[in-house]
Design a protein around this motif. Structure first.
Motif, PDB file in Angstrom:
ATOM      1  N   LEU A 117       0.836  -1.200   0.000  1.00 36.40           N
ATOM      2  CA  LEU A 117       0.000   0.000   0.000  1.00 36.40           C
ATOM      3  C   LEU A 117       0.871   1.250   0.000  1.00 36.40           C
ATOM      4  O   LEU A 117       1.948   1.273   0.614  1.00 36.40           O
ATOM      5  CB  LEU A 117      -0.920   0.020   1.230  1.00 36.40           C
ATOM      6  N   ASP A 118       0.408   2.257  -0.676  1.00 31.13           N
ATOM      7  CA  ASP A 118       1.104   3.544  -0.678  1.00 31.13           C
ATOM      8  C   ASP A 118       0.470   4.431   0.393  1.00 31.13           C
ATOM      9  O   ASP A 118      -0.374   5.284   0.111  1.00 31.13           O
ATOM     10  CB  ASP A 118       1.000   4.197  -2.059  1.00 31.13           C
ATOM     11  N   LEU A 119       0.894   4.219   1.630  1.00 31.21           N
ATOM     12  CA  LEU A 119       0.308   4.960   2.746  1.00 31.21           C
ATOM     13  C   LEU A 119       0.840   6.394   2.759  1.00 31.21           C
ATOM     14  O   LEU A 119       2.049   6.622   2.581  1.00 31.21           O
ATOM     15  CB  LEU A 119       0.642   4.277   4.072  1.00 31.21           C
ATOM     16  N   PRO A 120      -0.024   7.375   2.996  1.00 35.20           N
ATOM     17  CA  PRO A 120       0.432   8.771   3.037  1.00 35.20           C
ATOM     18  C   PRO A 120       1.088   9.135   4.366  1.00 35.20           C
ATOM     19  O   PRO A 120       1.510  10.271   4.559  1.00 35.20           O
ATOM     20  CB  PRO A 120      -0.868   9.565   2.838  1.00 35.20           C
ATOM     21  N   TYR A 121       1.158   8.194   5.276  1.00 32.79           N
ATOM     22  CA  TYR A 121       1.721   8.438   6.601  1.00 32.79           C
ATOM     23  C   TYR A 121       2.578   7.239   7.008  1.00 32.79           C
ATOM     24  O   TYR A 121       2.468   6.148   6.450  1.00 32.79           O
ATOM     25  CB  TYR A 121       0.602   8.638   7.629  1.00 32.79           C
ATOM     26  N   GLN A 122       3.445   7.476   8.000  1.00 33.46           N
ATOM     27  CA  GLN A 122       4.177   6.374   8.624  1.00 33.46           C
ATOM     28  C   GLN A 122       3.366   5.907   9.821  1.00 33.46           C
ATOM     29  O   GLN A 122       3.004   6.703  10.689  1.00 33.46           O
ATOM     30  CB  GLN A 122       5.563   6.836   9.080  1.00 33.46           C
ATOM     31  N   LEU A 123       3.066   4.612   9.868  1.00 35.95           N
ATOM     32  CA  LEU A 123       2.201   4.073  10.907  1.00 35.95           C
ATOM     33  C   LEU A 123       3.029   3.526  12.063  1.00 35.95           C
ATOM     34  O   LEU A 123       3.954   2.733  11.869  1.00 35.95           O
ATOM     35  CB  LEU A 123       1.322   2.961  10.326  1.00 35.95           C
ATOM     36  N   HIS A 124       2.692   3.968  13.291  1.00 31.45           N
ATOM     37  CA  HIS A 124       3.390   3.530  14.491  1.00 31.45           C
ATOM     38  C   HIS A 124       2.389   2.930  15.471  1.00 31.45           C
ATOM     39  O   HIS A 124       1.276   3.438  15.622  1.00 31.45           O
ATOM     40  CB  HIS A 124       4.109   4.703  15.174  1.00 31.45           C
ATOM     41  N   ARG A 125       2.818   1.880  16.133  1.00 32.33           N
ATOM     42  CA  ARG A 125       2.020   1.272  17.200  1.00 32.33           C
ATOM     43  C   ARG A 125       2.757   1.430  18.523  1.00 32.33           C
ATOM     44  O   ARG A 125       3.982   1.274  18.596  1.00 32.33           O
ATOM     45  CB  ARG A 125       1.812  -0.221  16.929  1.00 32.33           C
ATOM     46  N   LEU A 126       2.010   1.735  19.567  1.00 29.36           N
ATOM     47  CA  LEU A 126       2.597   1.818  20.892  1.00 29.36           C
ATOM     48  C   LEU A 126       3.194   0.465  21.245  1.00 29.36           C
ATOM     49  O   LEU A 126       2.555  -0.576  21.082  1.00 29.36           O
ATOM     50  CB  LEU A 126       1.534   2.223  21.916  1.00 29.36           C
ATOM     51  N   ALA A 127       4.431   0.486  21.724  1.00 33.54           N
ATOM     52  CA  ALA A 127       5.149  -0.766  21.917  1.00 33.54           C
ATOM     53  C   ALA A 127       4.596  -1.592  23.066  1.00 33.54           C
ATOM     54  O   ALA A 127       4.726  -2.808  23.079  1.00 33.54           O
ATOM     55  CB  ALA A 127       6.629  -0.486  22.163  1.00 33.54           C
ATOM     56  N   CYS A 155     -10.409   8.388  23.541  1.00 28.93           N
ATOM     57  CA  CYS A 155     -11.769   8.026  23.951  1.00 28.93           C
ATOM     58  C   CYS A 155     -11.982   6.534  23.697  1.00 28.93           C
ATOM     59  O   CYS A 155     -11.176   5.896  23.016  1.00 28.93           O
ATOM     60  CB  CYS A 155     -12.803   8.869  23.218  1.00 28.93           C
ATOM     61  N   PRO A 156     -13.069   5.940  24.202  1.00 28.13           N
ATOM     62  CA  PRO A 156     -13.271   4.492  24.084  1.00 28.13           C
ATOM     63  C   PRO A 156     -13.680   4.019  22.692  1.00 28.13           C
ATOM     64  O   PRO A 156     -13.852   2.819  22.491  1.00 28.13           O
ATOM     65  CB  PRO A 156     -14.397   4.208  25.098  1.00 28.13           C
ATOM     66  N   ASP A 157     -13.849   4.910  21.740  1.00 28.38           N
ATOM     67  CA  ASP A 157     -14.336   4.514  20.421  1.00 28.38           C
ATOM     68  C   ASP A 157     -13.303   3.717  19.628  1.00 28.38           C
ATOM     69  O   ASP A 157     -12.116   3.655  19.977  1.00 28.38           O
ATOM     70  CB  ASP A 157     -14.749   5.749  19.625  1.00 28.38           C
ATOM     71  N   ASP A 158     -13.774   3.165  18.529  1.00 31.42           N
ATOM     72  CA  ASP A 158     -12.929   2.436  17.603  1.00 31.42           C
ATOM     73  C   ASP A 158     -11.882   3.374  17.000  1.00 31.42           C
ATOM     74  O   ASP A 158     -12.160   4.547  16.723  1.00 31.42           O
ATOM     75  CB  ASP A 158     -13.819   1.840  16.503  1.00 31.42           C
ATOM     76  N   VAL A 159     -10.653   2.848  16.782  1.00 31.15           N
ATOM     77  CA  VAL A 159      -9.566   3.702  16.290  1.00 31.15           C
ATOM     78  C   VAL A 159      -9.870   4.243  14.896  1.00 31.15           C
ATOM     79  O   VAL A 159      -9.409   5.339  14.536  1.00 31.15           O
ATOM     80  CB  VAL A 159      -8.225   2.930  16.286  1.00 31.15           C
ATOM     81  N   ASN A 160     -10.638   3.525  14.096  1.00 24.30           N
ATOM     82  CA  ASN A 160     -10.995   4.023  12.765  1.00 24.30           C
ATOM     83  C   ASN A 160     -11.881   5.259  12.859  1.00 24.30           C
ATOM     84  O   ASN A 160     -11.742   6.204  12.078  1.00 24.30           O
ATOM     85  CB  ASN A 160     -11.718   2.927  11.978  1.00 24.30           C
ATOM     86  N   HIS A 161     -12.789   5.255  13.827  1.00 21.00           N
ATOM     87  CA  HIS A 161     -13.656   6.414  14.032  1.00 21.00           C
ATOM     88  C   HIS A 161     -12.847   7.618  14.526  1.00 21.00           C
ATOM     89  O   HIS A 161     -13.045   8.749  14.055  1.00 21.00           O
ATOM     90  CB  HIS A 161     -14.742   6.065  15.046  1.00 21.00           C
ATOM     91  N   ILE A 162     -11.923   7.370  15.451  1.00 20.10           N
ATOM     92  CA  ILE A 162     -11.081   8.463  15.973  1.00 20.10           C
ATOM     93  C   ILE A 162     -10.222   9.039  14.848  1.00 20.10           C
ATOM     94  O   ILE A 162     -10.063  10.260  14.725  1.00 20.10           O
ATOM     95  CB  ILE A 162     -10.211   7.956  17.132  1.00 20.10           C
ATOM     96  N   TYR A 163      -9.649   8.154  14.019  1.00 20.69           N
ATOM     97  CA  TYR A 163      -8.844   8.606  12.886  1.00 20.69           C
ATOM     98  C   TYR A 163      -9.679   9.481  11.943  1.00 20.69           C
ATOM     99  O   TYR A 163      -9.209  10.527  11.476  1.00 20.69           O
ATOM    100  CB  TYR A 163      -8.307   7.391  12.141  1.00 20.69           C
ATOM    101  N   PHE A 174      -7.227  -1.651  12.706  1.00 21.10           N
ATOM    102  CA  PHE A 174      -7.216  -0.465  11.844  1.00 21.10           C
ATOM    103  C   PHE A 174      -7.392  -0.863  10.385  1.00 21.10           C
ATOM    104  O   PHE A 174      -6.704  -1.753   9.878  1.00 21.10           O
ATOM    105  CB  PHE A 174      -5.903   0.294  12.033  1.00 21.10           C
ATOM    106  N   ASP A 175      -8.304  -0.179   9.703  1.00 18.36           N
ATOM    107  CA  ASP A 175      -8.606  -0.439   8.288  1.00 18.36           C
ATOM    108  C   ASP A 175      -7.742   0.479   7.425  1.00 18.36           C
ATOM    109  O   ASP A 175      -8.030   1.673   7.268  1.00 18.36           O
ATOM    110  CB  ASP A 175     -10.087  -0.187   8.029  1.00 18.36           C
TER     111      ASP A 175
END
Length: 569
Positions: A79-89, A196-204, A307-308
């Motif tokens: 995928l050609d992502l427009p951002y660098q994706l990081h996950r909390l370790a 917040c408690p919502d889904d990360v896709n909604h927050i994004y 995450f979608d």
């Protein structure tokens, strides 16, 4: 006859009494002459362990900070992502989230400090101080724009505008998540986050709305009150003048020069007055096109953390071509660095009962290591110019600012407050930014202590270059610095901010580990070498106080220094 004489004498007694009362009243109206404090030689604290504790205390081992990465990078080559994706370790703990709630400031506080050189110091505000709770179900998503090569243009305007947009969206959408909106703006980074408690896709999806090409000019979706933005910008300027924060603006101008990029991208008074929605949208789009994007998501073990990626690409803002793309070449042009001489800049604050003090040095990647003959022969006595790496600049900046100004255990605080009582506090600040780094010592003192306070700071800066610190003081400094790093690892927001700072300044995780290793290996001789490099030449000194009252004291205690009044716009 006796009675008549007594009666006749009463008017004279009353007259004499009235004269005495008037004399007392007149003397009370006279201004008491200020008695200025004399100077004293610098005094250092003892870090030696007293007998009989020296043989009974356990030996402290080497403090090793965490070497694990703060975040894990997710790479999706398909995928050609427009951002660098990081996950909390690691998964955030309840203590971590509680700490986060204490680190946010309400928008009602006017915390903007656009005069700082630090890449993370403009401000950190949120719409709600209770937003980050101990609820372990909450997900924190951050979308950060980074510009390492050049500062963002008008970040102070963009910060207020994005805060105003968050209010408008919260009202329009009735979205509880937007009540947790947090923004952290610096010269080289703009970080928006929601927790917040919502889904990360909604927050994004909520976060990317702030960067859409029509987010300010489209009046049909959460219109922004540009008049209120202008009022807040002007109010901040007046508050800075009232609170004395204007001294930091003068500090930056005198340290870097008026043509430096950091001085050209802030405090655009003309734009403050004429700002409209189209101009606001242009500022936002220029920042978006200039940025490198980083998306921070919670650990995969967190609830609703799936995450979608495909959906995120579809939601990503399409940058418009109607606005000119900012040129970063202009920001890379060489600027003339002001040469500091024996000059003290004075900002007049008539009637002020205290004097604000800013004193320090600019640390460039090329500095002059001028080591005099009074220094130990092992250090060398030949003046030479050497190129410092980003890591060496960070080492000098961090260690020396902490040695001199780390609150209660710093040299300046111990001597000028604890021993002599010249101030309530004096502190050191390391501002390590991509285009310039500096060490600044700041504090306030009473009018009568002004000269003694400034001389005291200068004496300590001279002492650290000519006299080695004790091994006990070096050990205390190491414990402080490494302990500070360990504490930052315990808080996800601080870890994220530290990571963004590394991205902006070009330091990798390996560089950070090497820096910590150098701190562990720090010796008195090495620290003295750093001091002679960083504190070479004359310091920049700026005072804000009642000039007419402090000039006689400054002239007496610092006769070789020239005094110059500065008018603040």
């Amino acid at each position: 006859m006796m009675n008549l004489t007594a009666t006749h004498g009463r008017p004279k007694q009353l007259q004499s009494l009235m004269c005495c009362v008037m004399a007392l009243l007149l003397s009370a109206c006279q201004q008491t002459q200020i008695v200025f404090t004399p100077t004293e030689p610098p005094s250092l604290a003892s870090f030696e362990i007293p007998y009989p504790l020296d043989n009974h205390l356990p030996e402290s081992g080497v403090i090793i900070p965490a070497t694990d990465p703060m975040f894990s990078d997710e790479v999706h080559t398909e995928l050609d992502l427009p951002y660098q994706l990081h996950r909390l370790a690691s998964v955030q703990s309840t203590h971590d989230l509680n700490s986060n709630s204490l680190s946010s400031n309400s928008l009602s506080t006017h915390a903007l400090s656009s005069n700082s050189l630090s890449t993370h110091a403009l401000s950190s505000n949120s719409l709600s101080t209770h937003a980050l709770s101990s609820n372990s179900l909450s997900n924190r998503v951050s979308l950060a724009a980074i510009s390492p090569q050049a500062p963002f243009n008008n970040p102070d305007i963009l910060q207020i505008a994005l805060q105003e947009k968050a209010r408008a969206l919260a009202i329009s959408l009735a979205e509880p998540c937007l009540e947790t909106f947090s923004i952290r703006v610096s010269l080289h980074s703009i970080n928006l986050s929601l927790t917040c408690p919502d889904d990360v896709n909604h927050i994004y999806g909520l976060l990317v709305q702030f960067w859409q090409p029509n987010t300010f000019i489209d009046a049909t979706t959460a219109p922004v009150d540009v008049d209120n933005i202008r009022r807040q910008l002007k109010l901040n300027k007046h508050l800075n003048a009232f609170s004395g924060a204007e001294i930091d603006k003068v500090w930056r101008e005198k340290l870097l020069g008026p043509e430096h990029p950091y001085n050209k991208v802030l405090n655009n008074d003309e734009l403050f007055d004429s700002l409209n929605l189209n101009q606001l949208q242009q500022i936002q789009q220029q920042a978006a096109m200039q940025a490198q994007w980083h998306l921070f998501l919670p650990n995969m073990q967190a609830k609703n953390a799936e995450f979608d990626l495909q959906a995120s690409i579809k939601l990503w803002p399409l940058l418009t071509t109607s606005f000119p793309k900012p040129s970063q070449q202009a920001d890379k042009l060489e600027t003339t660095t002001p040469k500091q001489t024996k000059k003290i800049f004075l900002i007049d604050a008539p009637g002020s009962v205290q004097t604000q003090v800013r004193l320090g040095y600019r640390i460039d990647h090329s500095i002059n290591h001028a080591i005099g003959h009074t220094v130990d022969s092992e250090l060398g006595d030949i003046s030479e110019t050497s190129q410092l790496s980003s890591q060496e600049v960070a080492l000098s900046c961090r260690s020396l600012s902490a040695l001199m100004g780390r609150s209660f255990s710093g040299r300046l605080y111990y001597d000028l407050r604890e021993k002599r009582g010249l101030t309530y506090g004096i502190y050191g600040q390391c501002a390590n930014a991509p285009l310039s780094s500096s060490i600044k010592f700041y504090g306030s003192t009473a009018i009568e202590h002004t000269g003694a306070f400034v001389v005291g700071i200068l004496d300590h800066l001279a002492l650290v270059k000519t006299q080695s610190a004790s091994q006990g003081e070096i050990n205390a400094l190491k414990t402080y610095l490494i302990g500070e790093d360990l504490l930052s690892q315990d808080n996800s927001i601080q870890r994220e901010n530290q990571y963004l700072q590394q991205l902006a300044t070009g330091l990798t995780q390996v560089d950070v580990q090497l820096l910590n290793a150098e701190l562990q290996a720090l010796t008195p001789k090495r620290l003295q070498q750093l001091a002679n490099g960083a504190f070479s030449g004359e310091p920049l000194i700026i005072l804000r106080g009642d000039i007419d009252r402090i000039i006689p004291d400054l002239t007496s205690k610092l006769p070789e220094w020239q005094l110059e009044r500065v008018k603040v716009d």
